[in-house]
Design an enzyme around this catalytic site. Sequence first.
Site, short mmCIF file in Angstrom:
data_model
loop_
_atom_site.label_atom_id
_atom_site.label_comp_id
_atom_site.label_asym_id
_atom_site.label_seq_id
_atom_site.Cartn_x
_atom_site.Cartn_y
_atom_site.Cartn_z
N HIS A 280 18.50 1.99 9.30
CA HIS A 280 19.28 2.71 8.31
C HIS A 280 20.49 3.38 8.97
CE1 HIS A 280 16.20 2.75 4.85
NE2 HIS A 280 15.99 1.72 5.62
N GLN B 95 -14.41 -18.83 -1.52
CA GLN B 95 -13.22 -19.42 -0.91
C GLN B 95 -12.76 -18.67 0.33
OE1 GLN B 95 -9.92 -20.53 -3.54
NE2 GLN B 95 -11.27 -20.17 -5.28
N ARG C 240 -5.59 -15.88 9.90
CA ARG C 240 -6.05 -15.17 8.69
C ARG C 240 -7.53 -14.79 8.77
NH1 ARG C 240 -5.61 -18.00 3.80
NH2 ARG C 240 -5.05 -16.07 2.72
N GLN D 208 10.53 11.45 3.49
CA GLN D 208 11.55 10.77 4.30
C GLN D 208 12.85 10.70 3.50
OE1 GLN D 208 11.98 6.25 5.05
NE2 GLN D 208 10.73 6.99 6.75
N ALA E 261 -15.32 -11.75 -6.24
CA ALA E 261 -15.56 -11.23 -7.59
C ALA E 261 -17.02 -10.87 -7.79
CB ALA E 261 -15.11 -12.24 -8.63
N CYS F 59 -3.92 -2.73 -3.07
CA CYS F 59 -4.60 -3.38 -1.95
C CYS F 59 -5.21 -4.69 -2.42
CB CYS F 59 -5.68 -2.43 -1.43
SG CYS F 59 -6.76 -3.15 -0.18
#
Length: 677
Positions: free
Chosen positions: A179, A427, A436, A109, A400, A367
Amino acid sequence: MTIHSPARVKDPLLQPLKLKKLVLRNRIMSTSHACGLEKDGFPQEAYQAYHEEKARGGIGLSMFGGSSNVDIDSPNIFQQLNVGTDGIIPHLQRFSERMHAQGAALMCQITHLGRRGDPYAQDWLPPIGPSPIRETLHRGIPREMDEHDIARVVKAYGQAARRCEEGGLDGIETLASGHMIGQFLSPKTNHRTDRFGGSLTNRVRFALMVHDEIRRNVSDDFIVGMRYVVDEGIDGELSADDCLAAAQILEREGAVDFFNALFGSMDTSRSLSEEVFPGMGTPAAPWVAAVGRFKRAVNLPVFHAAKLSDMASARFAVAEGHVDLAGLTRPHIADPHMVAKLLRGEEHRIRPCVGAGHCQSQHRPKCLHNASTGRELTIGHRIEPSQTPRNAVVVGAGPAGLEAARVLAERGHKVRLFEAAAQPGGQVLLAASDWRRDLIGIIDWRLAELEILGVTVECNRYMDMDSIAALDPDLVILATGGIPQTEFGAGSDLVQSAWDIVGRQIKPASDVLIWDNTGRHPALLAAQMAQAEGSNVRLATIDVNIGQDLVYPESTRWHKEFAKSGLRPEGNLRLTGVTRKGNKLEAALINELTHEVTHQAYDQVIVEMGTLPMNELFEDLRGHSANDGVTELHALKDLRAQPKNGKGFELHRIGDAQSSRNIHAAVYDALRLCSVS
């Protein structure tokens, strides 16, 4: 790469697509983005390896170089490439050789930022644009371009395209939308009265001049497209009809070979995070129908990427004729081998993109739950089998621990995984709610992988030193997480943690103070939940504003949520004490700017201060371990096996069992430790 079954032969995503003489092997692409791996403005080794992994994983077309700058007054402000110099050509040549060797096509691009340029970046040149209208996000007030500026920039586009073809690329796209090309096109940013302003015919003139110059500098076989807005949305002034009319002019004049469709405008955080790059909390494939209407009115191939989060969404978009090429950009950051898995009949094993936006942050392209992406030159995406299988025990089944167990099992170790709670997830089980909720994919994918690998999560198992020793382990990984930190000073015993609200351990009272000391999600979730249950909520933060530790799509979403609910967070406030006054709690807050202290009574005071490691088991075990629980940091960083220090098992802590950090840090701890264990 071969297709192994008739069903997959018929998959719309696996059909070839012809663009001029170029044949793409499938209908899956990664769109151009600034991946953060450039070096000196060029796509060097790390940058190329990041894209090559997608080519190795079977992608048809990888586009790169989001917002690559064609000229000096389009500055590098978010780690773009510089296609304004011949110095880029050797890098492009090596890049294209590598991608073509893996069977993928490669395009870049190219753009001029126009008014989006930063006047204080790079060479401190003033931004330019069609009209002197301030850009809200990048804050520049551009100088209005004259005919000399226009001629210079048009020529720069042509030279940039030449460099791309000399670099062996298959094609390029220019970027319209927010742009320079789009700034001329939109009446929101173009108030000119000369031949470049006013009518649509005049406003599209600059785009035609740019593409005429590009065509003059490249061969007939070189593919030239445009990342093109099909509707500027509620923050813009270009309607869908206007965008279509301009596109038909571009098509009629032979300016472009394809349109890569965008929806929305780029000059507010809201439009970026909800329209252009929609993430967590927005519907899947929100603009596919709008793009489909556009596609049916033009006669050129149309590409599109905006929360096509999985193969199913992409397959629908292609099968229904809404797009010719499906952009799975962020999903490829989560799993660059997704096409290879599809070809093997393992679509169910694709690591999901959860839309968290971590890959769009200052940490890009990393990520949230794939710690290999962006680290192809070090840890990479392949887990090597161990030559010396071990008896491994992992305690804790949050992100983890699940990652540690997965990697160890992939290496061929015998793995036992224990979780004290009734279900795995840690968590994330608290975090994955409301907008979420997609976060749960981080847990679900790992559980599915562990099932394939033959590892069972043994829940409701509280492990102590004796129960671990009875398993005779060679390796013990503690991923036991943390407990909420609530110690801030006088009256700490009178407060509760945000976890208590989010986990519904306590009910919100009528009048609540929530104090945020981290800038993360828990305090904001607690405030939202308490307000939804009818509480009068005061949300105070030690930071300038809420969400300071979050990536911009997340913080923008929280600002929107509270704007809708009428909650007005207060910044620069530090909780210094809480005292009991009858049946109320009096909180003292100091303003960090004025040092003025105020006192106010509440029914309940909730604090968010991160977590402290749950150290008891670690302290019990370390004296029996060969390494005294020490993780040698240089070996960890260099991806070397930990040193052997004597008899006994090797003991390590990962994730929040060490310190309070995010999911990516926890997963990376597990991956780099266990991939060489």
